[in-house]
Each structure stands twice: as C-alpha cells, then as structure tokens.
Design a protein around this motif. Sequence first.
Motif, PDB file in Angstrom:
ATOM      1  N   LEU A  93     -21.504 -19.163 -37.817  1.00 43.84           N
ATOM      2  CA  LEU A  93     -21.005 -19.545 -36.500  1.00 43.84           C
ATOM      3  C   LEU A  93     -21.793 -18.853 -35.398  1.00 43.84           C
ATOM      4  N   LEU A  94     -22.160 -17.594 -35.616  1.00 45.62           N
ATOM      5  CA  LEU A  94     -22.974 -16.891 -34.621  1.00 45.62           C
ATOM      6  C   LEU A  94     -24.355 -17.516 -34.514  1.00 45.62           C
ATOM      7  N   ALA A  95     -24.885 -17.974 -35.643  1.00 39.27           N
ATOM      8  CA  ALA A  95     -26.185 -18.639 -35.587  1.00 39.27           C
ATOM      9  C   ALA A  95     -26.117 -19.923 -34.781  1.00 39.27           C
ATOM     10  N   LEU A  96     -24.991 -20.650 -34.885  1.00 38.20           N
ATOM     11  CA  LEU A  96     -24.830 -21.861 -34.092  1.00 38.20           C
ATOM     12  C   LEU A  96     -24.709 -21.532 -32.612  1.00 38.20           C
ATOM     13  N   MET A 154     -25.893 -29.979 -37.125  1.00 38.23           N
ATOM     14  CA  MET A 154     -26.939 -29.171 -37.734  1.00 38.23           C
ATOM     15  C   MET A 154     -26.473 -28.358 -38.936  1.00 38.23           C
ATOM     16  N   THR A 155     -25.341 -28.715 -39.515  1.00 37.07           N
ATOM     17  CA  THR A 155     -24.860 -28.012 -40.696  1.00 37.07           C
ATOM     18  C   THR A 155     -24.468 -29.017 -41.771  1.00 37.07           C
ATOM     19  N   ALA A 156     -23.936 -28.495 -42.869  1.00 37.21           N
ATOM     20  CA  ALA A 156     -23.523 -29.341 -43.986  1.00 37.21           C
ATOM     21  C   ALA A 156     -22.181 -30.017 -43.749  1.00 37.21           C
ATOM     22  N   PHE A 157     -21.559 -29.811 -42.607  1.00 34.91           N
ATOM     23  CA  PHE A 157     -20.196 -30.301 -42.375  1.00 34.91           C
ATOM     24  C   PHE A 157     -20.118 -31.822 -42.429  1.00 34.91           C
ATOM     25  N   THR A 158     -21.120 -32.505 -41.883  1.00 34.59           N
ATOM     26  CA  THR A 158     -21.067 -33.977 -41.801  1.00 34.59           C
ATOM     27  C   THR A 158     -20.956 -34.597 -43.180  1.00 34.59           C
ATOM     28  N   ARG A 159     -21.832 -34.199 -44.085  1.00 38.25           N
ATOM     29  CA  ARG A 159     -21.810 -34.768 -45.431  1.00 38.25           C
ATOM     30  C   ARG A 159     -20.492 -34.455 -46.136  1.00 38.25           C
ATOM     31  N   ILE A 160     -20.025 -33.235 -46.002  1.00 37.19           N
ATOM     32  CA  ILE A 160     -18.835 -32.807 -46.746  1.00 37.19           C
ATOM     33  C   ILE A 160     -17.598 -33.553 -46.272  1.00 37.19           C
ATOM     34  N   GLY A 182     -27.331 -18.532 -42.337  1.00 35.48           N
ATOM     35  CA  GLY A 182     -26.856 -17.695 -41.248  1.00 35.48           C
ATOM     36  C   GLY A 182     -27.271 -16.247 -41.411  1.00 35.48           C
ATOM     37  N   GLU A 183     -27.199 -15.731 -42.636  1.00 36.57           N
ATOM     38  CA  GLU A 183     -27.596 -14.348 -42.871  1.00 36.57           C
ATOM     39  C   GLU A 183     -29.090 -14.152 -42.614  1.00 36.57           C
ATOM     40  N   PRO A 220     -34.808 -20.521 -40.057  1.00 38.60           N
ATOM     41  CA  PRO A 220     -34.041 -20.854 -41.270  1.00 38.60           C
ATOM     42  C   PRO A 220     -33.214 -22.125 -41.136  1.00 38.60           C
ATOM     43  N   LEU A 221     -32.614 -22.344 -39.972  1.00 41.82           N
ATOM     44  CA  LEU A 221     -31.843 -23.568 -39.773  1.00 41.82           C
ATOM     45  C   LEU A 221     -32.754 -24.788 -39.788  1.00 41.82           C
TER      46      LEU A 221
END
Length: 264
Positions: A9-12, A81-87, A125-126, A153-154
């Motif tokens: 979340l901080l990376a976003l 920009m994350t895996a949320f859409t697919r999931i 994120g790490e 990384p993103l």
Amino acid sequence: MMRRFLLPLLALLWLCAPVLAIAQTAPAAAQTAPAAPAAPTLPALPDVTVGQVGDSKVSLPLQTLLLMTAITLIPSALLAMTAFTRIIIVLGLLRQALGTGQTPSNQVLVGLALFLTMLVMMPVGEKAWAQGMAPYLNGQIDFATAWQLTTGPLRDFMLAQVRETDLMTFAGLAGHGAYGSPADVPFPIVVASFITSELKTAFEIGFLVFIPFVIIDLVVASVLMSMGMMMLSPMLVSAPFKILLFVLVDGWVLIVGSLAASFN
C-alpha cells in the motif's frame, strides 16, 4: 507483520509522489532562492478558498489540496497496477458459476481479494521499499532516483503479465514503434497494457472455472427432461450438487492457490 502488509500500500501511495513533488517544489525554491534582486524566485503556491463560515473565508494551502487529491488516487492505483483486478474478476465469476446468488457477499470477496493481492504484491512492495523509498526517506538519494528505483519493481511485475499484442496495440495508439528494451516502454503504456492483459487472463481463468459447473447443469437438466419434470428449474436442483462438488475438491484452496500461482 502489519508493516509487511502495509508495504504494497505504501508503494502505491508512492506512485502519487510526483503530484506532491510538484506541490512542494515551488515553496522550497522560493525559500532557498538567493536574496539578490536580479535572481528571479518562484512564488509560493497560493491558498485556495474551500468554503465560508459566516463572514470568514476558509482557505486551504494548495499543497494540502494536492495531497488530498493524490490520496484519492490510491483505489485507482490498486485496481490498475496490482493483482487485484484478476483476482476479483475470477472470484466474481466463480460465485456466478456456483449459482449461489450473493453468497459469498461482495464484502467477503473483496476482503479475500485484497489480502490475496497483498500476498502476491508483498515481494514487489518490499523490493520497492528497500530500493527506493527507504533510502529516500533516509536522505541517501534524491527524488528522481528514488522514483525510478521505487517504480522499477512494480514496472517489472506489470511487464511480466503484459501480452505483446496488447503492448504493441497501445504503442501504436501512442504513435510509437517497437521498443528496444522494457525500460524504453513509457509507464502509461505499461499500465494500459497491463489492465487489458489482466482482463483477458481473468476471463480465461473464469472460463475454465465455469466448465465443470456447466456440465453439472447439463446433466441435471437432461435427467429432469427424461423424467418429464420440465417445470422444475434445473438450476435449483443442480445448486446443491455444485456446492457439494466444490467442497469435496476443496475448491477455495484450489482457486486461491491457482490465482496466486498464475502471476509470473
């Protein structure tokens, strides 16, 4: 442990940093500029009137307004920009294939999708935190270098999921030719290609999830037709069998594990 979950979340939030940098550049330049009359200085960003209480106007610094605007972009960044859409799409199609209506509820599916997204995005994120955000907060690197190291990384994560056809489509829409390396691809084109690729992948997985449940519906419908029970809804009769099959094969673990393993 909480810090590890907050790193994606901080990376976003860090992706909204250019807006904040623009908001902070002007006043910083005005404070550090030389006092010589011949040297021009940048004016500080003005206050913005956001309301009025009685006869007094309520003003808000433009920097704060830009910060609040950037915070509102976090949900869009999460979706784009994350895996949320697919999931979340696969989980929604799974619920529809089961024929259970609104069970599980939207809150349950979104909660499961969020935590599964944190699990998938945690290495990204790490890495972004260790490479870009932490050194910048410690004053070891400047903002431009931190931005490149944090989004790297993103960017690599999204490019690993992007289909070449989608990338070339958006490159053509932008008037670009073939790119020499992944680093040459503009960030907006990476995001747009990533979203379309995720949508296609999610529907492909949803199609595979639908197949066994459709077969059960066809078998139940055929049995009811042969028994002359045409007035009885096949969906009503097949629902318990689909739920039983899903529970026997430990479907939730299979779906969640397959989704997490589907990301390159």
